[in-house]
Design an enzyme around this catalytic site. Structure first.
Site: not given
Ligand code: 13P
Length: 291
Positions: A82, A104, A218, A237
């Site tokens: 990730d 990323d 989240t 995610n």
């Protein structure tokens, strides 16, 4: 089950309008708990590891444990690196056996982002069935070594998204649409649903070919999660929620058993708390019985 690439399981999810939970883990107990919950729910699964825990445990160790578990499992499971901002480390982890790599380079300008993402794609596609996720626009908050201040966050421009996907050959695409890593400061963060819809139509309008990722799971309200999935987010995610679950379960168990010195019982408490949390997410994402 044989090892599968993330793109394959996500294309199925995109077609059938559910999302695969991509759950960040920081240790082996969490990895086993996430797998146990996904197996009970017959849900496809993406295990995610950020750069710091990957370096701490070692990519080869994580990959070996993952492969042992995944090959004897009844569900498809992927192992994803990730938010890695180093092209070289992406290549090293791909060599070690992860099945999905996220480069990323979203903090770079678009041409540099395209250059780095393409380099990782070319490398991973050459090795074999390793798929790559790229990001355009920036997701605010903190995820491991990647930190983006709220005022630096930039949403993804739909036309640029199409150019990015076409020029990089990326397999899975993460557009910034207003979600954030970590805990949201408000119950109703401002998300750009129309932007996600437009990006989906531009990239996947005919036949879905590049699954879309929603970062910052989240703290999103259940109706928001469902809306994002209905608009085409097929990789979802979740990280901070699982870190909190791990720390809270450890704290609660030790606080109420202060005289006990049995690490196995602490591990069991963590495992069962993580399983409950994953059950919640799988139910919300609609991925049960989709393995
Ligand atoms: P949260 O930590 O907000 O759940 O975000 C997870 C994520 O997007 C990991 O890439």
């Amino acid at each position: 089950m044989p090892i599968v690439s993330a793109k394959n399981i996500l294309l199925k999810a995109t077609h059938e309008k559910y999302a695969v939970g991509a759950f960040n883990i920081t240790n082996i107990i969490q990895m086993e708990a996430v797998v146990e919950a996904a197996e009970k729910n017959k849900a496809p699964l993406i295990i995610q590891v950020s750069v710091t825990p990957t370096k701490f445990i070692g990519p080869k160790v994580l990959s070996s444990v993952y492969r042992t578990i995944a090959e004897s499992s009844s569900i498809p499971i992927c192992l994803h690196l990730d938010h890695c901002d180093s092209v070289d480390y992406c290549k090293e982890v791909a060599d070690a056996g992860y099945t999905n790599i996220m480069i990323d380079a979203s903090k770079q300008n678009i041409s540099e982002n395209i250059r780095q993402t393409k380099e990782v794609c070319d490398y991973c596609h050459n090795i074999g069935d390793i798929t790559v996720e790229g990001e355009l626009g920036t997701v605010s908050g903190v995820e491991d070594q990647v930190k983006v201040a709220e005022d630096e966050a930039a949403l993804c421009d739909p036309e640029s998204a199409l150019k990015f996907v076409n020029e990089t050959g990326v397999d899975i695409f993460a557009p910034a649409i207003g979600t954030a890593h970590g805990v949201y400061k408000t119950k109703n963060p401002k998300l750009d649903f129309d932007r996600l819809k437009k990006i989906y139509e531009l990239i996947n309008g005919g036949e879905p070919k590049t699954p879309l990722v929603i970062h910052g799971g989240t703290g999103l309200q259940p109706d928001v999660v469902k809306r994002l999935v209905s608009l085409g987010g097929s990789k979802f995610n979740v990280s901070t929620d699982l870190k909190h679950t791990l720390i809270d379960a450890t704290h609660d168990y030790i606080s109420s058993h202060r005289d006990e010195y049995n690490p196995g019982k602490v591990d069991s408490a963590i495992r069962s708390a993580i399983i409950d949390k994953i059950n919640y997410w799988i139910d919300l994402l609609g991925s049960a019985n989709k393995a």
